[in-house]
Design a protein around this motif. Structure first.
Motif, mmCIF file in Angstrom:
data_model
loop_
_atom_site.group_PDB
_atom_site.id
_atom_site.type_symbol
_atom_site.label_atom_id
_atom_site.label_comp_id
_atom_site.label_asym_id
_atom_site.label_seq_id
_atom_site.Cartn_x
_atom_site.Cartn_y
_atom_site.Cartn_z
ATOM 1 N N MET A 113 1.337 8.100 -0.376
ATOM 2 C CA MET A 113 1.994 9.485 -1.107
ATOM 3 C C MET A 113 1.404 10.748 0.045
ATOM 4 O O MET A 113 0.608 10.934 0.480
ATOM 5 C CB MET A 113 0.683 9.454 -2.316
ATOM 6 C CG MET A 113 0.637 8.225 -3.078
ATOM 7 S SD MET A 113 -0.505 8.374 -4.581
ATOM 8 C CE MET A 113 -0.037 9.648 -5.416
ATOM 9 N N ARG B 263 -7.058 -1.248 -6.736
ATOM 10 C CA ARG B 263 -6.061 -0.406 -6.340
ATOM 11 C C ARG B 263 -6.275 -0.074 -4.920
ATOM 12 O O ARG B 263 -7.386 0.497 -4.775
ATOM 13 C CB ARG B 263 -5.889 0.728 -7.249
ATOM 14 C CG ARG B 263 -5.798 0.247 -8.784
ATOM 15 C CD ARG B 263 -5.811 1.516 -9.753
ATOM 16 N NE ARG B 263 -4.412 2.114 -10.176
ATOM 17 C CZ ARG B 263 -4.353 3.159 -10.724
ATOM 18 N NH1 ARG B 263 -5.521 3.722 -11.455
ATOM 19 N NH2 ARG B 263 -3.420 3.669 -10.993
ATOM 20 N N VAL C 98 -4.575 2.788 -1.878
ATOM 21 C CA VAL C 98 -3.515 3.794 -1.735
ATOM 22 C C VAL C 98 -3.692 4.585 -0.478
ATOM 23 O O VAL C 98 -4.695 4.652 -0.237
ATOM 24 C CB VAL C 98 -3.083 4.741 -2.900
ATOM 25 C CG1 VAL C 98 -2.582 6.034 -2.591
ATOM 26 C CG2 VAL C 98 -2.211 4.265 -4.021
ATOM 27 N N THR D 2 -3.062 8.522 1.245
ATOM 28 C CA THR D 2 -2.420 9.809 1.123
ATOM 29 C C THR D 2 -2.611 10.487 2.366
ATOM 30 O O THR D 2 -3.358 10.145 3.162
ATOM 31 C CB THR D 2 -3.328 10.617 0.010
ATOM 32 O OG1 THR D 2 -4.682 10.725 0.435
ATOM 33 C CG2 THR D 2 -3.245 9.732 -1.414
ATOM 34 N N ILE E 115 0.954 -1.125 -0.205
ATOM 35 C CA ILE E 115 0.011 0.099 -0.015
ATOM 36 C C ILE E 115 0.918 1.188 0.116
ATOM 37 O O ILE E 115 1.579 1.410 0.959
ATOM 38 C CB ILE E 115 -1.074 0.031 1.275
ATOM 39 C CG1 ILE E 115 -2.072 -1.057 1.159
ATOM 40 C CG2 ILE E 115 -1.787 1.204 1.311
ATOM 41 C CD1 ILE E 115 -2.976 -1.283 2.354
ATOM 42 N N GLU E 116 0.806 1.979 -1.226
ATOM 43 C CA GLU E 116 1.535 3.213 -1.218
ATOM 44 C C GLU E 116 1.265 4.170 -0.455
ATOM 45 O O GLU E 116 -0.030 4.548 -0.354
ATOM 46 C CB GLU E 116 1.666 3.653 -2.831
ATOM 47 C CG GLU E 116 2.542 4.673 -3.040
ATOM 48 C CD GLU E 116 2.404 5.223 -4.489
ATOM 49 O OE1 GLU E 116 3.342 6.161 -4.676
ATOM 50 O OE2 GLU E 116 1.779 4.793 -5.263
#
Length: 515
Positions: A159, A188, A190, A192, A156-157
């Protein structure tokens, strides 16, 4: 060591979008060259004539990798199983030869997290993937579904952004994303952050894998694992369910349903003739927008209690209110809606925790009579819902086929009602108190307007997902506002009398918004 293993595994994972051999085969396919394996030989067929010396050289040099690719692909395909009828409809909806087609059925949402440890959430998510076959599934180019027993770790990026606008850009990229066939994953995820303290979770996926109810189960499982490190995943799976659905089918009931809908199809009125600003056939790549409103818990409770007094379901009441507003704008007084339902047709109690696409569809007709009271109208809708329950095992796509007959590509019933309602029952919310869903978006092929009603936290939430090219902005907002006002009007009205949408103008000062 774990990181090295992860990289090595991903490089050899043929279902990755960027896998070298797959990319090479896909490029050839786009140029009219099809490859396959026979024993220890690579065969090819070209619709474009001569295959270049350069391609022949690559085929020779990459023969071991190509053989390995086809061998592994065949193993997975041998264990593949049929799509459900609605999954097949989504699969065909990717074809832009259909009205309002050329897109995948997508769902995207964002969750605000006041507190989270990103690596712990990543760990919990990968345990959720491991525990659910639906999250390890791919859709083949032949129109089958297959489960991958092992998949790479999903990172899990996180950002780090400096302005909210970047989040909106990310949102717009994901909302209309077309997930590739034969590729894992078809979702997907992610995180943030702008201030480094709070986070926002972004999740997008192809609805061919999960329906809306399964999304709530996914979040429930994810946060249970995040908080307690344990969740009792069922052994029963969506693959088991699909196979049981076929073997346990009551043919007598299916024949009765087929006979009922065969007789009914000819008399079902068409879709609402809404004042579209552009013909649906002229919209080549539909893009959806959402309008939403949430009634207070008090308003929701009063509306639901009134439905209970009249012995009808909230879904029938809300759907009837929706149809009455549509009738104010429709060029035909009688019309039909596409109903979305989430069937879990299994006696196995574990089915309530299984992730998958359990969607089915049916049809509800609105055929008003002069002088009908509101409860008369709701009772007719309720009967449509009872028919849906009676024949719930019947594949709704067959109803659409019976209606459309010789019309091959048109969107037959593009106006939809989707109800995911629990009524006044108290149930555990699927998000912890430090997490709150802040945004959601959905798009569906061959749909122009989808009404979605949910009440997960005790408040009725109404969403309209609509094709923005199809409607003038001021018109769709006016229709939506009328719908909300009419729902509030019903709290004060006598359902034993005729209730008109126009009555909302007469109730200024009684806590009913006036247009």
């Amino acid at each position: 060591m774990k990181g090295k293993y992860r990289t090595m595994y991903e490089n050899n994972f043929i279902w990755s979008k960027n896998h070298g051999v797959r990319a090479f085969i896909d490029r050839l396919y786009e140029n009219g060259i099809r490859l396959w394996a026979e024993g220890d030989k690579i065969k090819f067929q070209s619709t474009g004539g001569v295959v270049s010396d350069e391609v022949m050289e690559v085929l020779k040099n990459k023969k071991p990798e190509l053989l390995n690719y086809f061998c592994e692909r065949n193993v997975v395909l041998d264990q593949s199983f049929d799509l459900t009828s609605i999954q097949e409809a989504y699969f065909l909806g990717r074809d832009d030869s259909y009205d309002l087609g050329g897109i995948s059925a997508n769902y995207y949402f964002e969750v605000e997290l006041e507190q989270v440890i990103p690596k712990e959430l990543e760990r919990a998510f990968n345990l959720t993937v491991k525990g659910n076959e639906a999250l390890r599934s791919i859709i083949t180019k032949e129109g089958k579904q297959a489960v991958l027993e092992e998949v790479p770790w999903y990172p899990i990026e996180v950002m780090v952004l400096h302005e909210e606008q970047k989040r909106e850009e990310l949102r717009h990229q994901w909302e209309t994303y077309l997930y590739s066939l034969e590729t894992w994953p078809m979702y997907r995820v992610v995180l943030t952050t702008i201030n480094g303290c709070s986070y926002r979770l972004h999740v997008g996926f192809d609805c061919i894998l999960l329906d809306a109810w399964s999304v709530t189960l996914l979040l429930k499982q994810l946060f249970a694992l995040y908080l307690t490190e344990y969740f009792p995943f069922p052994v029963y799976t969506f693959r088991s369910y699909c196979r049981d659905l076929i073997s346990n089918r009551n043919q007598k009931l299916m024949d009765a349903a087929d006979k009922y809908w065969e007789g009914r199809a000819a008399g079902i009125p068409p879709a609402p003739a809404l004042p579209y600003q552009k013909r649906l056939t002229d919209i080549k790549k539909p893009v959806f927008k959402r309008i939403n409103h949430e009634l207070s818990k008090k308003e929701t409770g009063l509306l639901y209690k009134k439905a209970k007094e009249y012995k009808v379901t909230p879904a029938a009441v809300i759907c009837t209110a929706y149809m009455k507003v549509l009738a104010d704008y429709s060029g035909n007084t009688s019309f039909s809606l596409n109903l979305t339902v989430f069937n879990r047709l299994s006696t196995n109690p574990a089915i309530q925790e299984v992730l998958g696409d359990f969607t089915n569809i049916s049809v509800a007709a609105y055929e008003p009579n002069d002088g009908d009271s509101f409860i008369d109208e709701v009772s007719k809708t309720q009967q449509e819902f009872w028919n849906l329950v009676k024949y719930r095992g019947y594949e709704g796509v067959n109803i659409i086929r019976k209606i459309k007959r010789d019309k091959t590509s048109g969107a037959v019933l593009p106006v939809v009602f989707t109800g995911i309602l629990q009524g006044l029952r108290e149930s555990e919310y699927y998000l912890p108190d430090w997490a709150k869903e802040s945004y959601a978006y959905s798009q569906t092929p061959q749909v122009s307007l989808d009404y979605q009603a949910t009440d997960f936290n005790g408040s009725l939430s109404v969403n309209w997902d609509y094709v923005h090219e199809a409607f003038r902005a001021e018109l769709i907002y006016e229709m939506f506002q009328k719908n909300i006002c009419f729902l509030k009007l019903l709290i004060l009205s006598d359902w034993g009398q005729e209730v008109s949408v126009n009555q909302i103008y007469e109730l200024e000062g009684q806590n009913i918004p006036v247009l």
